[in-house]
Enzyme design. Structure first.
Site, short mmCIF file in Angstrom:
data_model
loop_
_atom_site.label_atom_id
_atom_site.label_comp_id
_atom_site.label_asym_id
_atom_site.label_seq_id
_atom_site.Cartn_x
_atom_site.Cartn_y
_atom_site.Cartn_z
N ASN A 47 0.81 -1.23 0.00
CA ASN A 47 0.00 0.00 0.00
C ASN A 47 0.83 1.27 0.00
OD1 ASN A 47 1.02 -0.12 2.58
ND2 ASN A 47 -0.95 0.12 3.62
N LYS A 48 2.12 1.16 -0.30
CA LYS A 48 2.99 2.33 -0.28
C LYS A 48 3.14 2.95 -1.68
CE LYS A 48 3.79 2.09 4.12
NZ LYS A 48 3.06 0.89 4.49
N CYS A 49 3.71 4.16 -1.73
CA CYS A 49 3.83 4.90 -3.00
C CYS A 49 4.67 4.14 -4.01
CB CYS A 49 4.44 6.27 -2.74
SG CYS A 49 3.47 7.30 -1.62
#
Length: 208
Positions: free
Chosen positions: A172-174
């Site tokens: 769920n990170k950039c």
């Protein structure tokens, strides 16, 4: 530990402007080994924000050290005013929520750059330096994100202010690799120690 990981380390180090980068299985591992590398001991105090993921304080407990929670401001990042007040209260042996006298040594601050927004690192570093406290940055939410101390200063990537910056590549990170994390630093001894301890203290990995 293969060639693609080595290239990834080099590219992340270049992107954020660090001398060294060590790939790990998570940001939690990066934070854990950063604290190990700065020699966190049982009973030491580590200041963390109230608004963060459990791992930020959990890794402190791995050492039987004590996380000290500091309020956040409207940015959802650690409040520098509350940070300084908490440090002063500990030094003065005044009452601090969650702590019992005698207090241990304040070893580190872990500012968490939250939701893409960088902490006030100029003030945090000033407080830390004035009190001889190490800073380990939790940058799980900020790759990329940049900060400058004032309008005339250069922008620096988060993770470039404390002794170690820790990033996440969770799903769920950039920027994601599905799983994974990275520790960056300009200090060769810290990078070497983090890499060594990532392999359980063995100084020869499978490639050697």
């Amino acid at each position: 530990t293969g060639p693609k990981t080595k290239r990834f380390e080099e590219e992340i180090a270049a992107f954020v402007g660090a001398k060294y980068a060590v790939a790990l299985n998570s940001c939690t591992a990066a934070l854990h080994l950063a604290l190990e590398a700065i020699d966190l001991k049982r009973g030491d105090l580590v200041l963390v924000p109230t608004m963060t993921f459990a791992a930020t304080s959990e890794i402190v407990r791995y050492f039987d050290a004590i996380p000290v929670f500091v309020d956040c401001d409207q940015t959802l990042c650690i409040d520098p005013v509350a940070l300084e007040q908490t440090i002063n209260a500990i030094i003065s042996k005044k009452a601090v929520a969650g702590l019992k006298l005698p207090y241990g040594k304040i070893k580190a601050i872990i500012p968490v750059h939250y939701g893409g927004y960088a902490c006030d690192m100029n003030t945090i570093m000033s407080i830390a330096n004035n009190n001889g406290i190490d800073v380990i940055e939790d940058c799980a939410h900020t790759l990329p994100a940049f900060y400058r101390s004032d309008e005339n200063a250069d922008f620096l990537h988060t993770g470039r202010f404390g002794r170690v910056g820790c990033y996440s590549f969770y799903a769920n990170k950039c920027i994601t690799t599905g799983e994974g994390g990275m520790a960056v630093t300009d200090e060769e001894n810290l990078a070497r120690r983090i890499r060594l301890m990532s392999l359980h203290g063995m100084n020869n990995d499978a490639w050697k």
